[in-house]
Design a protein around this motif. Structure first.
Motif, mmCIF file in Angstrom:
data_model
loop_
_atom_site.group_PDB
_atom_site.id
_atom_site.type_symbol
_atom_site.label_atom_id
_atom_site.label_comp_id
_atom_site.label_asym_id
_atom_site.label_seq_id
_atom_site.Cartn_x
_atom_site.Cartn_y
_atom_site.Cartn_z
ATOM 1 N N THR A 267 0.846 -1.204 0.000
ATOM 2 C CA THR A 267 0.000 0.000 0.000
ATOM 3 C C THR A 267 0.885 1.260 0.000
ATOM 4 N N PRO A 268 0.308 2.430 -0.373
ATOM 5 C CA PRO A 268 1.125 3.653 -0.478
ATOM 6 C C PRO A 268 1.769 4.049 0.853
ATOM 7 N N VAL A 269 2.860 4.778 0.708
ATOM 8 C CA VAL A 269 3.553 5.219 1.910
ATOM 9 C C VAL A 269 3.859 6.704 1.785
ATOM 10 N N VAL A 270 3.751 7.415 2.909
ATOM 11 C CA VAL A 270 4.043 8.845 2.922
ATOM 12 C C VAL A 270 5.193 9.066 3.908
ATOM 13 N N LEU A 271 6.301 9.590 3.415
ATOM 14 C CA LEU A 271 7.484 9.820 4.253
ATOM 15 C C LEU A 271 7.595 11.321 4.493
ATOM 16 N N ILE A 272 7.481 11.740 5.747
ATOM 17 C CA ILE A 272 7.445 13.178 6.045
ATOM 18 C C ILE A 272 8.620 13.534 6.954
ATOM 19 N N GLU A 296 3.732 3.236 -4.400
ATOM 20 C CA GLU A 296 3.439 4.667 -4.474
ATOM 21 C C GLU A 296 4.008 5.371 -3.241
ATOM 22 N N VAL A 297 4.905 6.326 -3.474
ATOM 23 C CA VAL A 297 5.539 7.006 -2.347
ATOM 24 C C VAL A 297 5.358 8.511 -2.479
ATOM 25 N N ALA A 320 12.817 10.455 -9.527
ATOM 26 C CA ALA A 320 12.629 10.333 -10.975
ATOM 27 C C ALA A 320 12.638 8.871 -11.415
ATOM 28 N N LYS A 321 13.366 8.026 -10.674
ATOM 29 C CA LYS A 321 13.491 6.608 -11.050
ATOM 30 C C LYS A 321 12.271 5.783 -10.657
ATOM 31 N N ALA A 322 11.661 6.127 -9.528
ATOM 32 C CA ALA A 322 10.572 5.292 -8.990
ATOM 33 C C ALA A 322 9.257 6.066 -9.003
ATOM 34 N N VAL A 358 -2.500 13.621 -0.310
ATOM 35 C CA VAL A 358 -2.054 12.239 -0.120
ATOM 36 C C VAL A 358 -3.238 11.312 0.137
ATOM 37 N N ASP A 359 -2.990 10.045 -0.064
ATOM 38 C CA ASP A 359 -4.045 9.049 0.129
ATOM 39 C C ASP A 359 -4.165 8.737 1.628
ATOM 40 N N ILE A 360 -5.048 9.509 2.277
ATOM 41 C CA ILE A 360 -5.176 9.412 3.737
ATOM 42 C C ILE A 360 -5.703 8.031 4.144
ATOM 43 N N ALA A 361 -6.605 7.489 3.365
ATOM 44 C CA ALA A 361 -7.292 6.265 3.781
ATOM 45 C C ALA A 361 -6.398 5.024 3.729
ATOM 46 N N GLN A 362 -5.428 5.027 2.820
ATOM 47 C CA GLN A 362 -4.676 3.783 2.611
ATOM 48 C C GLN A 362 -3.224 3.826 3.062
ATOM 49 N N SER A 363 -2.665 5.047 3.125
ATOM 50 C CA SER A 363 -1.207 5.128 3.307
ATOM 51 C C SER A 363 -0.749 4.812 4.722
ATOM 52 N N ASP A 364 0.498 4.359 4.791
ATOM 53 C CA ASP A 364 1.224 4.338 6.051
ATOM 54 C C ASP A 364 2.048 5.617 6.099
ATOM 55 N N PHE A 365 2.102 6.252 7.278
ATOM 56 C CA PHE A 365 2.818 7.521 7.422
ATOM 57 C C PHE A 365 4.022 7.328 8.333
#
Ligand code: HEM
Length: 404
Positions: A267-272, A296-297, A320-322, A358-365
């Protein structure tokens, strides 16, 4: 196991000790260092001065005492501290020293209120808590030493490259002196660096997050120069910047820490990150790009401006690569930043921005940065309904609370 009477005494005295918590631990440290000055080789002196370690240790002993009949409930906390202890080289023989001086301090601060019955109950309870730490740490020592490329205690590493990443952050590429394999790690984990500083009586140990992906022949740490020498990180970080050059040898303990990216999840990940908090995030980003390029990052970094924005080109080329959406926030952009359009958003990361982008419902933060920054992000995510199991963070320095 403790008997019911002892458990009752412990539970009924926790509130009293909490009131005197800092006073007790201040006396505890003072007496312990007087009797065991050699421990100043492993404790962070600046944390002592700021009282942060006092709060962290006091808080944990009382939390543990509250759960004395169900220590499993605080196992995640024990685990996190045990990682740090293992990385520092804390051994079973250190525990009785801490226990003895904790009891001396309780007696001194509570005076007559600390009856023999109370002191004996706390001695027993401390024994149970210490045993829990010792057994978790024993497993960690075994795992660190027995993994491929692993080792026990501190191992000499040579500084290969020293690279200035911004006006305040410099990277050190570390290779083992013995030229052998180095242990893999999980992106987000840290190592301890042990330093002898000329003219100082004791060694200094500090933790630094690994800032590149695992699987390389080196470890990379990216260290921030601090404004004052007396801040917890100032002395060692500034020494690394000013006096540790390429070719110098540093003592390093094997990677540790329970803050790391789950590379199984798709699942998507958000790195803050805020400021130097980007170091574990870059490790996570580089790892995803290597292992899960389809994931998805969103990589969100907040800095004051371009002068202090580290690892900018590296993040841009990885993005740019991913499948990475990289977003840069500056709260005090310079004219040059504006001319070069080197940032995406002016100001701070807000709840509204996160909700829109960002995808609030699915992402890990995952997030890391200065404490006020982390409090704001944590509160925003909670308000947006992100569940606890998808919120992951790390403090640089002793644990604190994120409640606002
Ligand atoms: C760090 C608790 C025993 C040495 C910590 C932290 C906590 C803690 C909460 C902060 C963790 C963090 O920063 O994330 C405890 C408890 C103990 C115990 C509850 C007993 C049951 C010991 C012993 C030693 C020790 C026996 C060695 C004599 C340290 C050191 C640090 C640390 C050196 C790093 C922080 C600094 O340098 O100020 N411990 N600890 N601890 N602990 Fe312990």
């Amino acid at each position: 196991m403790l008997d019911q009477k002892t458990i009752e005494i412990i539970k009924s005295t926790v509130p009293v000790l909490e009131v005197h918590g800092e006073q007790i631990t201040t006396v505890f440290y003072k007496t312990m260092f007087e009797n065991h000055p050699e421990l100043l080789n492993i404790f962070n002196h600046a944390n002592q001065k700021q009282g942060k370690q006092q709060r962290a240790l006091a808080g944990t002993v009382y939390a543990a005492a509250k759960y004395i009949d169900n220590l499993e409930a605080i196992l995640p906390v024990v685990n996190q501290i045990a990682h740090k202890h293992r990385s520092l080289g804390i051994l079973p023989e250190h525990y009785p020293i801490v226990g003895k001086h904790l009891l001396i301090a309780i007696k001194e601060v509570l005076g007559d209120a600390a009856t023999d019955e109370i002191i004996n109950a706390w001695a027993d309870a401390y024994g149970v808590i210490a045993d829990a730490f010792i057994s978790v740490e024993a497993e960690m020592y075994d795992a660190a030493a027995n993994q491929k490329g692993g080792w026990d205690g501190f191992r000499p590493f040579i500084v290969g490259n020293k690279v200035e990443e911004s006006e305040v952050i410099t990277s050190f590429y570390l290779k083992p002196v013995d030229g052998k394999e180095i242990a893999a790690f999980k992106p987000g984990q840290y190592i301890s660096v042990k330093l002898e500083i000329e003219g100082e009586d004791f060694t200094h140990i500090r933790q630094y997050s690994l800032s590149d992906a695992p699987g390389k022949s080196y470890y990379r740490i990216s260290v921030k120069k601090e404004a004052g020498l007396e801040t917890p990180d100032g002395k060692v970080s500034n020494y690394l910047h000013s006096s540790v050059e390429e070719g110098e040898v540093l003592q390093i303990s094997a990677p540790a820490g329970d803050f790391f990216l789950d590379t199984e999840k798709v699942t998507p990940v958000v790195l803050i990150s805020g400021g130097v908090g980007l170091t574990p995030m870059v490790s996570m980003l580089n790892t995803v790009a290597d292992l899960q390029p389809e994931k998805e990052v969103t990589f969100i970094h907040a800095a004051q401006n371009g002068k202090v924005h580290a690892l900018k080109d590296e993040v841009a080329s990885t993005a740019a690569k991913a499948k990475v959406n990289s977003v840069v926030f500056y709260d005090q952009p310079t004219e040059e930043d504006r001319e070069n359009s080197s940032f995406d958003v002016e100001g701070y990361i807000t709840k509204e921005w996160l909700k829109e982008n960002v995808d609030i419902a699915q992402s890990d933060f995952y997030f890391c940065g200065p404490v006020p920054f982390m409090k704001a992000i944590n509160a925003a995510l909670k308000d947006l309904g992100v569940t606890d199991d998808r919120i992951h963070f790390e403090f640089f320095g002793p644990m604190a609370s994120l409640e606002v």
